[in-house]
Design a protein around this motif. Sequence first.
Motif, PDB file in Angstrom:
ATOM      1  N   LEU A 197     -11.385  -9.079 -88.516  1.00  0.00           N
ATOM      2  CA  LEU A 197      -9.938  -8.891 -88.522  1.00  0.00           C
ATOM      3  C   LEU A 197      -9.334  -8.893 -87.119  1.00  0.00           C
ATOM      4  O   LEU A 197      -8.184  -8.519 -86.932  1.00  0.00           O
ATOM      5  N   LYS A 198     -10.123  -9.263 -86.122  1.00  0.00           N
ATOM      6  CA  LYS A 198      -9.583  -9.317 -84.774  1.00  0.00           C
ATOM      7  C   LYS A 198      -8.510 -10.392 -84.685  1.00  0.00           C
ATOM      8  O   LYS A 198      -8.620 -11.452 -85.291  1.00  0.00           O
ATOM      9  N   ARG A 199      -7.493 -10.109 -83.908  1.00  0.00           N
ATOM     10  CA  ARG A 199      -6.443 -11.107 -83.723  1.00  0.00           C
ATOM     11  C   ARG A 199      -6.975 -12.276 -82.890  1.00  0.00           C
ATOM     12  O   ARG A 199      -7.843 -12.099 -82.051  1.00  0.00           O
ATOM     13  N   VAL A 200      -6.412 -13.436 -83.140  1.00  0.00           N
ATOM     14  CA  VAL A 200      -6.767 -14.574 -82.306  1.00  0.00           C
ATOM     15  C   VAL A 200      -6.168 -14.367 -80.911  1.00  0.00           C
ATOM     16  O   VAL A 200      -5.139 -13.724 -80.747  1.00  0.00           O
ATOM     17  N   GLN A 201      -6.848 -14.884 -79.919  1.00  0.00           N
ATOM     18  CA  GLN A 201      -6.381 -14.767 -78.536  1.00  0.00           C
ATOM     19  C   GLN A 201      -5.622 -16.045 -78.183  1.00  0.00           C
ATOM     20  O   GLN A 201      -6.210 -17.037 -77.756  1.00  0.00           O
TER      21      GLN A 201
END
Length: 350
Positions: A197-201
């Motif tokens: 669920l990490k946001r895209v960079q």
Amino acid sequence: MLKSSLQLINLFDLVNDGILIIDGNNYNVLFNNDRAEKFVTKDGAISILEDEKIKNILRSLQPDKTHAEHISLKINNKIHHYKVNILAIKDEESYLIAFVLTDTTRLFKLHRKQQQLIAQIRKNYFDRFESLKQLADSIAHEVRNPLVSIGGYANLLMRKCEEGIDHSEAKKFLSYIVENAERLNYLTQQIEEMGDLKRVQLSAYDIVKFLQEQKTTLSAAAKQFNKDLHITIETENHYHMYIDYDRLRFAFIRIIEFIAQHAKKDTIRMHCHDSVYEFIITISFSTDILAEEDLPYIFDPFYTTRSNIETFNLCIAQRIIMLHGGIITPELKKNSIIFKIALPQDKRLT
């Protein structure tokens, strides 16, 4: 006294509620403020008295007791809702009935919208719960098969070892166990990728340059399945947008691999062009394996097409594109499928 009565009448005209006073014996209108004019016709008829709820209250009305009811009236071809408070005032000389009418139309509409919203939230909750249940069932099914196989071959190998087993037969059983263990490991990696669920960079990058840099990689992904990928980029102009380079690269590789597995002909065509707000990428391929009924579920994890090829990686690719603020949609035309990917030029995530 007359002056006080006029002041009271003026005061009634200032309130937001309609006030209507009638003769309790013959129902003639004795007074109505400005807000209550709409309930009295030119010939003196009172529209609210036609409502069955009001009729029932008037039949059983007791002096000095307030009765409340909610009614709906059609005024100027529109339905309005009112809360009606009714009070009977009776003394030796007169019998009066006072109506205080509060327009609740706006509240009624807000309440109805709230009920619709609650119903939609409830539906979304159950839909998500059902999707989660299906996902859990699918994961359990996918994990159970290799586990059962590993357990079966391990038990068989143990029995054979007790009875005596030659090297080649033992190696065969161990290879089955290793194969299923690798299958489990692959499945675990897919679930981890989907659950990340990490946001895209996101950072600014020229999407035209990105696609040119990926030509070799994407062509190699298609070559794994003996397919040729032809990439056409209409514009050579810079088209800067915000992307996560590695994740977007991963998504395109997975899409090309999926298409190459399903493509009937040896050639896959990828066409890229810009628009005012989006960069559009279409990938077309012919197939006689994917059917129209597959398309609504093609991005669902664990959905298996008739060719027994899973769509898990395609699901992950779709999620990456959505995290970029984009969308991927499939369309079936005759025996060809077109994947349309639209990526926004503006940064939509932070």
